[in-house]
Design an enzyme around this catalytic site. Structure first.
Site: not given
Length: 273
Positions: A44, A118, A160
């Site tokens: 990331e 995301k 993540c």
């Protein structure tokens, strides 16, 4: 032959510095590997990390007109002839007041073939030096899952904090994912507590390969990330890992092993459809 690799970085708040490090590691990964299809996953915030979140927005604005970040990453994928899951980069949202934290996928010709924004943003309190994180202040949450189909596997995309939301992974599995990528910048506190456990659980319950590439170390703004990048097979076994420092890990991808595990223990129940 198909190989899966994860690159671990300690990215700086400088795009050129990070591009040079990624190129150096890609050169090592692909050395003497002709006739190999290769999937490489970056962490990331692979091109800019360790500064204020507002500077990510500044970068998204500065690179929007020329699509500079995507072009640079596409060139790396083309130069080293790999499928590159480019961790995440900031892409200016339609409102121009926020950016999406986007995982971009490039083929060996350098073409952008997939993008995932995301969905689950990191708005939490953590007992580390930073104390409080509010990703949503500058980041626009994504709305849809995303999967990239290649000739060797279907690749589901996550980022993540998504790791804590099993439904996203289940949706990718139902959609046909064989591999799920997890570019991350886990904090040291949360990573030490939960990173490995969550990764193995997502691999086992969805019977997929997990390729998790992390940020590692103490960054310019004092934030400390956990690292411990790893590649896990569909049985939940850690095939390769790197705990600290910058570097990479690689394994051979075995589609027949994926099929064997799924056939021996079918999990595709009516409740999952």
């Amino acid at each position: 032959m198909v190989k899966l690799s994860a690159i671990q970085l300690s990215s700086a708040a400088n795009v050129e510095t990070n591009l040079a490090k990624i190129a150096e590691l890609l050169s090592k990964i692909t050395a003497n590997q002709e006739d190999v299809q290769h999937l490489v996953v970056l962490p990331e915030c692979c091109l800019y990390f360790g500064s204020k979140d507002s500077e990510q927005l500044d970068l998204a604005i500065a690179s929007a007109t020329g699509n500079d970040l995507c072009l640079a990453l596409g060139e790396l994928a083309k130069k080293f002839k790999v499928y590159l899951v480019a961790g995440t980069i900031p892409i200016l949202s339609t409102s121009s007041t926020k950016f999406t934290n986007s995982s971009c996928v490039f083929n060996p010709e350098g073409e952008l073939i997939g993008q995932y924004d995301k969905i689950h943003l990191f708005d939490v309190n953590v007992s580390d030096s930073t104390k409080s994180y509010c990703e949503s202040r500058y980041t626009q949450a994504g709305k849809e899952i995303s999967m990239v189909n290649t000739e060797f596997a279907n690749i589901g995309l996550s980022v993540c904090f998504d790791l804590r939301f099993p439904n996203l992974f289940q949706q990718l599995s139902i959609a046909g994912a064989d591999i799920i990528t997890v570019p991350s910048a886990f904090t040291r506190v949360t990573g030490k507590a939960h990173w490995q456990t969550l990764l193995q659980a997502r691999a086992i319950e969805n019977q997929v390969y997990i390729v998790a590439a992390g940020q590692e170390g103490v960054h310019e703004n004092g934030r400390e990330t956990w690292g411990h990048s790893m590649i896990i097979n569909p049985w939940g076994e850690i095939e390769q890992s790197i705990e600290t420092g910058e570097g990479y890990i690689s394994i051979d991808y075995h589609s027949e092993e994926l099929t064997r595990i799924r056939q021996s223990m079918p999990l595709n129940s009516p409740l999952n459809k």
